[in-house]
Motif scaffolding. Structure first.
Motif, PDB file in Angstrom:
ATOM      1  N   GLU A   1      -3.265  -5.174   8.372  1.00 20.48           N
ATOM      2  CA  GLU A   1      -3.300  -3.625   8.073  1.00 20.48           C
ATOM      3  C   GLU A   1      -3.126  -3.543   6.489  1.00 20.48           C
ATOM      4  O   GLU A   1      -3.787  -2.621   5.947  1.00 20.48           O
ATOM      5  CB  GLU A   1      -2.330  -2.669   8.767  1.00 20.48           C
ATOM      6  CG  GLU A   1      -3.022  -2.404  10.319  1.00 20.48           C
ATOM      7  CD  GLU A   1      -1.867  -1.840  11.142  1.00 20.48           C
ATOM      8  OE1 GLU A   1      -2.200  -1.202  12.082  1.00 20.48           O
ATOM      9  OE2 GLU A   1      -0.570  -2.130  10.683  1.00 20.48           O
TER      10      GLU A   1
ATOM     11  N   ILE B   1      -4.762  10.839   3.533  1.00 21.86           N
ATOM     12  CA  ILE B   1      -3.838   9.573   3.904  1.00 21.86           C
ATOM     13  C   ILE B   1      -2.627  10.150   2.671  1.00 21.86           C
ATOM     14  O   ILE B   1      -2.994   9.704   1.512  1.00 21.86           O
ATOM     15  CB  ILE B   1      -4.127   8.354   4.174  1.00 21.86           C
ATOM     16  CG1 ILE B   1      -4.928   8.328   5.270  1.00 21.86           C
ATOM     17  CG2 ILE B   1      -3.101   7.316   4.090  1.00 21.86           C
ATOM     18  CD1 ILE B   1      -5.542   6.762   5.842  1.00 21.86           C
TER      19      ILE B   1
ATOM     20  N   PRO C   1       0.939  -1.071  -0.090  1.00 22.51           N
ATOM     21  CA  PRO C   1      -0.052   0.137  -0.048  1.00 22.51           C
ATOM     22  C   PRO C   1       0.794   1.308   0.020  1.00 22.51           C
ATOM     23  O   PRO C   1       0.452   2.143  -0.620  1.00 22.51           O
ATOM     24  CB  PRO C   1      -0.869  -0.230   1.415  1.00 22.51           C
ATOM     25  CG  PRO C   1      -0.988  -1.461   1.559  1.00 22.51           C
ATOM     26  CD  PRO C   1       0.478  -2.204   1.106  1.00 22.51           C
ATOM     27  N   ARG C   2       2.011   1.117   0.715  1.00 25.59           N
ATOM     28  CA  ARG C   2       2.727   2.278   0.780  1.00 25.59           C
ATOM     29  C   ARG C   2       3.249   2.896  -0.639  1.00 25.59           C
ATOM     30  O   ARG C   2       3.109   3.993  -0.937  1.00 25.59           O
ATOM     31  CB  ARG C   2       3.815   2.369   1.964  1.00 25.59           C
ATOM     32  CG  ARG C   2       4.446   3.741   2.136  1.00 25.59           C
ATOM     33  CD  ARG C   2       5.805   3.530   3.068  1.00 25.59           C
ATOM     34  NE  ARG C   2       6.748   2.955   2.819  1.00 25.59           N
ATOM     35  CZ  ARG C   2       7.770   3.505   2.133  1.00 25.59           C
ATOM     36  NH1 ARG C   2       7.727   4.776   1.867  1.00 25.59           N
ATOM     37  NH2 ARG C   2       8.761   2.806   1.693  1.00 25.59           N
TER      38      ARG C   2
ATOM     39  N   LYS D   1      -9.488  -1.061   0.786  1.00 26.09           N
ATOM     40  CA  LYS D   1     -10.121   0.054   0.788  1.00 26.09           C
ATOM     41  C   LYS D   1      -9.671   0.632  -0.627  1.00 26.09           C
ATOM     42  O   LYS D   1     -10.585   1.651  -1.118  1.00 26.09           O
ATOM     43  CB  LYS D   1      -9.490   0.903   1.766  1.00 26.09           C
ATOM     44  CG  LYS D   1     -10.139   0.779   3.092  1.00 26.09           C
ATOM     45  CD  LYS D   1      -9.464   1.371   4.288  1.00 26.09           C
ATOM     46  CE  LYS D   1     -10.039   1.047   5.684  1.00 26.09           C
ATOM     47  NZ  LYS D   1      -9.569   2.065   6.977  1.00 26.09           N
ATOM     48  N   MET D   2      -8.507   0.496  -0.957  1.00 24.88           N
ATOM     49  CA  MET D   2      -7.955   1.017  -2.380  1.00 24.88           C
ATOM     50  C   MET D   2      -8.891   0.507  -3.631  1.00 24.88           C
ATOM     51  O   MET D   2      -9.039   1.247  -4.559  1.00 24.88           O
ATOM     52  CB  MET D   2      -6.500   0.786  -2.435  1.00 24.88           C
ATOM     53  CG  MET D   2      -5.671   1.397  -1.548  1.00 24.88           C
ATOM     54  SD  MET D   2      -3.839   0.981  -1.917  1.00 24.88           S
ATOM     55  CE  MET D   2      -3.238   2.169  -0.499  1.00 24.88           C
TER      56      MET D   2
ATOM     57  N   LEU E   1       3.327  -1.373   8.351  1.00 26.77           N
ATOM     58  CA  LEU E   1       1.868  -1.765   8.602  1.00 26.77           C
ATOM     59  C   LEU E   1       1.908  -3.276   8.886  1.00 26.77           C
ATOM     60  O   LEU E   1       3.110  -3.989   8.464  1.00 26.77           O
ATOM     61  CB  LEU E   1       0.873  -1.664   7.225  1.00 26.77           C
ATOM     62  CG  LEU E   1       0.424  -0.270   6.761  1.00 26.77           C
ATOM     63  CD1 LEU E   1      -0.353  -0.284   5.684  1.00 26.77           C
ATOM     64  CD2 LEU E   1      -0.144   0.488   7.848  1.00 26.77           C
TER      65      LEU E   1
ATOM     66  N   SER F   1       1.684   8.407   1.366  1.00 31.06           N
ATOM     67  CA  SER F   1       2.550   7.340   1.785  1.00 31.06           C
ATOM     68  C   SER F   1       2.964   7.311   2.996  1.00 31.06           C
ATOM     69  O   SER F   1       3.219   6.170   3.753  1.00 31.06           O
ATOM     70  CB  SER F   1       3.308   7.406   0.651  1.00 31.06           C
ATOM     71  OG  SER F   1       4.259   8.207   0.549  1.00 31.06           O
TER      72      SER F   1
ATOM     73  N   ASP G   1      -6.221  -4.543   4.650  1.00 25.34           N
ATOM     74  CA  ASP G   1      -7.323  -3.736   4.914  1.00 25.34           C
ATOM     75  C   ASP G   1      -7.253  -2.515   4.076  1.00 25.34           C
ATOM     76  O   ASP G   1      -7.923  -1.921   3.424  1.00 25.34           O
ATOM     77  CB  ASP G   1      -7.411  -3.524   6.480  1.00 25.34           C
ATOM     78  CG  ASP G   1      -8.575  -2.414   6.530  1.00 25.34           C
ATOM     79  OD1 ASP G   1      -9.584  -2.720   6.513  1.00 25.34           O
ATOM     80  OD2 ASP G   1      -8.307  -1.016   7.249  1.00 25.34           O
ATOM     81  N   SER G   2      -5.890  -1.999   4.086  1.00 25.95           N
ATOM     82  CA  SER G   2      -5.663  -0.879   3.210  1.00 25.95           C
ATOM     83  C   SER G   2      -5.796  -1.222   1.598  1.00 25.95           C
ATOM     84  O   SER G   2      -6.436  -0.373   0.989  1.00 25.95           O
ATOM     85  CB  SER G   2      -4.093  -0.279   3.497  1.00 25.95           C
ATOM     86  OG  SER G   2      -3.857  -0.021   4.590  1.00 25.95           O
TER      87      SER G   2
ATOM     88  N   LEU H   1       1.546   5.025   5.729  1.00 23.77           N
ATOM     89  CA  LEU H   1       1.391   3.788   5.789  1.00 23.77           C
ATOM     90  C   LEU H   1       2.593   2.981   6.106  1.00 23.77           C
ATOM     91  O   LEU H   1       2.815   2.016   5.496  1.00 23.77           O
ATOM     92  CB  LEU H   1       1.071   3.668   4.464  1.00 23.77           C
ATOM     93  CG  LEU H   1      -0.641   4.014   4.025  1.00 23.77           C
ATOM     94  CD1 LEU H   1      -0.960   3.394   2.733  1.00 23.77           C
ATOM     95  CD2 LEU H   1      -1.809   3.551   5.241  1.00 23.77           C
TER      96      LEU H   1
ATOM     97  N   LEU I   1      -9.122   6.947   0.248  1.00 23.24           N
ATOM     98  CA  LEU I   1      -8.379   6.981   1.494  1.00 23.24           C
ATOM     99  C   LEU I   1      -8.278   8.391   2.125  1.00 23.24           C
ATOM    100  O   LEU I   1      -7.966   8.499   3.169  1.00 23.24           O
ATOM    101  CB  LEU I   1      -7.068   6.567   1.373  1.00 23.24           C
ATOM    102  CG  LEU I   1      -6.847   5.147   0.614  1.00 23.24           C
ATOM    103  CD1 LEU I   1      -5.228   4.855   0.880  1.00 23.24           C
ATOM    104  CD2 LEU I   1      -7.718   4.105   1.718  1.00 23.24           C
TER     105      LEU I   1
END
Length: 404
Positions: free
Chosen positions: A296, A284, A236-237, A303-304, A292, A286, A299-300, A289, A281
């Motif tokens: 997490e 939020i 995610p990051r 959401k994306m 994680l 990078s 979950d991220s 994040l 998001l």
């Protein structure tokens, strides 16, 4: 030597890290000497020389009315060679990882002939415009399909690839590679496949993946800045960091999720203030994040990507329990590669300008009761050209913009 020692010795003999081909044009004296040294080196295991047929094919492509006239084609082929011995003409390409030596037309003739069957859908002028583009691809599992489809269609002639991972046996349910490539970095595998399709491509690889120390170089350095980003990584990051850079550099971003045929388009080139990932998001970035946990991360990512299929939704609680990772299928990955290539072409040619989230959900589009024949009563006499998509599926295929 023992068998394990013999195996280790043979593995060292193989060039497991090579991914660039070697090009030879024996018409020049320096290349002729290099070529001779290659031929006596013992490195060449296989030779493929269809150069004469390629020249004939090229001439027939340039003169369609003569396609069946062998005498005229032979005359024009000889004129094309200009009296040069065939072995001295064109380019010999050596692939060190396989030991194959292939004789090909020079770059411009090669590309004209290789993309000729695109005409009628992509003009030669458009093909030349696409040929000057560089596409960045992050994540070479799902991204492998996208990169190869883009290159096959002639959408860009330069690629920048990033992935830290190596090929595992469990990747072969969706990634087109061979068992002989197990343990090889995924960017190396993709680069080899691209060069085997077109040895004249310009390819840069980042085999340690994308991180804070090289992300600027990925977007701006190397052989040139990228014109479009295909983002297919799991972290995610990095997903957000790549979009932050794309927005700064005003580069469009495409993302395929290979679930429900979802394709994301973010036109940071036209909307430099657009929120990342359509704002799903919030604010939020990078930096928020870092570090994680696995839960997490999942979950991220969920959401994306937003709405997911029932099968994927049911699988999420099982990850780390009786499933090792995200479930993915080759059919979904292949569809994603096609969607990315089609949209990238239209974006780069200025034929598609909107950002949005789009779905090509095959479970809805192709199912019992959705075909033309099975819905003949509803179609009446309108004929086979009428759309069979109901209102619900029209909404599903259209752009989705979450509230900002």
């Amino acid at each position: 030597m023992s068998i394990p020692e013999l195996l280790a010795d043979r593995e060292r003999d193989g060039d497991v890290l090579a991914w660039r081909p070697e090009l030879f044009r024996p018409g020049g004296e320096d290349d002729r000497q290099r070529f001779e040294r290659l031929l006596v080196s013992g490195r060449v295991r296989e030779v493929c020389d269809t150069f004469a047929e390629q020249v004939t094919d090229l001439v027939a492509t340039l003169h369609p009315p003569l396609k069946g006239d062998r005498d005229q084609l032979a005359r024009l082929s000889a004129e094309h060679l200009g009296g040069v011995e065939p072995w001295r003409a064109g380019t010999w390409v050596f692939y060190p990882w396989s030991g194959r030596l292939v004789h090909l037309l020079d770059r411009d003739d090669f590309r004209l002939l290789r993309t000729d069957r695109n005409r009628g859908k992509i003009s030669r002028e458009q093909q030349r415009s696409l040929a000057g583009r560089r596409i960045g691809v992050i994540g070479l599992s799902v991204g492998n399909s996208a990169a190869l489809t883009l290159a096959t269609e002639g959408i860009a002639t330069a690629f920048t690839l990033a992935d830290f991972d190596t090929l595992a046996l469990s990747n072969l349910n969706r990634l087109r590679a061979g068992v002989h490539e197990l343990g090889v970095n995924k960017t190396v595998i993709a680069a080899r496949q691209l060069f085997e399709l077109d040895p004249y491509l310009d390819v840069d690889v980042y085999p340690d993946g994308l991180h804070d120390n090289n992300i600027k170089q990925f977007f701006l350095g190397g052989s040139g800045p990228i014109d479009l980003l295909v983002e297919e990584c799991d972290e995610p990051r990095i997903k957000l960091a790549a979009r932050e850079w794309a927005r700064t550099c005003r580069i469009p971003v495409l993302m395929d999720t290979n679930d429900r045929g979802m394709l994301d388009i973010e036109r940071f080139d036209l909307e430099p203030d657009r929120p990342l990932l359509h704002g799903v998001l919030g604010a939020i970035g990078s930096a928020d994040l870092a570090d994680l946990s696995r839960a997490e991360v999942i979950d991220s990512v969920l959401k994306m990507i937003g709405e997911i299929s029932p099968k994927l939704a049911a699988s999420i609680p099982r990850i780390g329990v009786d499933l090792s990772s995200w479930p993915q299928l080759a059919s979904g990955v292949s569809l994603g590669g096609a969607l990315v290539a089609d949209v990238a072409r239209r974006v780069l040619l200025g034929e598609l300008r909107e950002s949005g989230r789009f779905y090509v959900d095959l479970d809805l589009l192709i199912r019992d009761g959705a075909g033309i024949d099975s819905r003949a009563d509803r179609l009446g006499a309108e004929g086979p050209g009428v759309s069979v998509l109901g209102d619900e599926r029209r909404r599903d295929l259209g752009p989705h913009r979450p509230a900002e």
